[in-house]
Write a protein that holds these residues in place. Structure first.
Motif, mmCIF file in Angstrom:
data_model
loop_
_atom_site.group_PDB
_atom_site.id
_atom_site.type_symbol
_atom_site.label_atom_id
_atom_site.label_comp_id
_atom_site.label_asym_id
_atom_site.label_seq_id
_atom_site.Cartn_x
_atom_site.Cartn_y
_atom_site.Cartn_z
ATOM 1 N N LEU A 244 13.037 35.341 55.803
ATOM 2 C CA LEU A 244 12.139 34.836 54.762
ATOM 3 C C LEU A 244 12.923 34.452 53.504
ATOM 4 C CD1 LEU A 244 9.227 37.416 55.108
ATOM 5 C CD2 LEU A 244 9.205 35.041 55.881
ATOM 6 N N GLN A 245 13.891 35.280 53.137
ATOM 7 C CA GLN A 245 14.685 34.990 51.945
ATOM 8 C C GLN A 245 15.394 33.637 52.064
ATOM 9 O OE1 GLN A 245 17.024 38.596 52.013
ATOM 10 N NE2 GLN A 245 15.827 39.517 50.357
ATOM 11 N N LEU A 246 15.832 33.299 53.266
ATOM 12 C CA LEU A 246 16.539 32.036 53.474
ATOM 13 C C LEU A 246 15.640 30.820 53.297
ATOM 14 C CD1 LEU A 246 18.776 33.010 56.525
ATOM 15 C CD2 LEU A 246 19.512 32.619 54.159
ATOM 16 N N ARG A 247 14.319 31.027 53.350
ATOM 17 C CA ARG A 247 13.381 29.917 53.206
ATOM 18 C C ARG A 247 12.845 29.774 51.788
ATOM 19 N NH1 ARG A 247 14.219 31.059 58.013
ATOM 20 N NH2 ARG A 247 13.815 29.663 59.736
ATOM 21 N N CYS A 248 13.273 30.659 50.912
ATOM 22 C CA CYS A 248 12.793 30.621 49.532
ATOM 23 C C CYS A 248 13.583 29.626 48.697
ATOM 24 C CB CYS A 248 12.919 32.003 48.893
ATOM 25 S SG CYS A 248 11.823 33.232 49.597
#
Length: 196
Positions: free
Chosen positions: A57-61
């Motif tokens: 999820l962090q990589l998509r922020c």
């Protein structure tokens, strides 16, 4: 019906927070697919993602990631959760419910059930994670390993509730905990949601 395809259903009587719909759990994505007649590619991607969901999820922020704690404390798990964990019915456990938010939008609702017997020694820290993602603790420790992922089909009361979920047992010797992750429509509708 083969044993591996038998669903299990959470109790619908007062123990599941309003934001989490009752869910029927299947032992695999393939078993859930048979019931739903095929899940969309984005749902399939998130349901079978390996490794840390938090990291993915962090990589998509674009603007940032954070955890919002909705509720945590000693509560009674549902009957189905107690059976899955192998703890006595009615025994309280540490229950942590959080929203995993990307770019200031809730993307995932997470519910973790931690039996009292797990909260010993270094693992007492599990009661004091605050806004630290649980995955940061579990995946940074070689003591904890994840069991097979189960797929959940949610019985939504409205279109804002999650349509699908996944869960797994984590083990550290005799200690265990159950992590459920419910995927919200705002995540599933993102155009980059299933990129690798």
């Amino acid at each position: 019906m083969r044993r591996g395809f038998m669903p299990s259903k959470d109790s619908e009587h007062g123990r599941i927070p309003a934001a989490l719909p009752p869910t029927t759990w299947y032992c695999s994505l393939a078993a859930a697919n048979l019931k739903r007649h095929g899940l969309d590619p984005v749902s399939r991607y998130w349901l079978q993602l390996e490794g840390s969901l938090t990291r993915a999820l962090q990589l998509r922020c674009q603007q940032g990631f954070h955890v919002e704690v909705a509720r945590e404390g000693f509560y009674r798990p549902t009957r189905e959760e107690a059976l899955t964990l192998g703890i006595p019915m009615g025994q309280v456990a540490w229950i942590r419910e959080v929203r995993l938010c990307g770019d200031d939008t809730p993307w995932v609702l997470a519910r973790t059930i931690i039996p009292r017997s797990t909260l010993r020694g270094a693992d007492r820290r599990l009661k004091n994670l605050g806004r630290t993602p649980l995955g940061a603790y579990l995946f940074s420790s070689q003591r904890w390993s994840r069991g097979p992922l189960q797929t959940g089909l949610c019985h939504r009361r409205d279109q804002e509730q999650p349509p699908v979920a996944r869960r797994s047992l984590f083990h550290s010797g005799e200690r265990r905990l159950l992590v459920g992750e419910y995927f919200l429509p705002d995540l599933l509708a993102r155009p980059d949601s299933n990129r690798t």
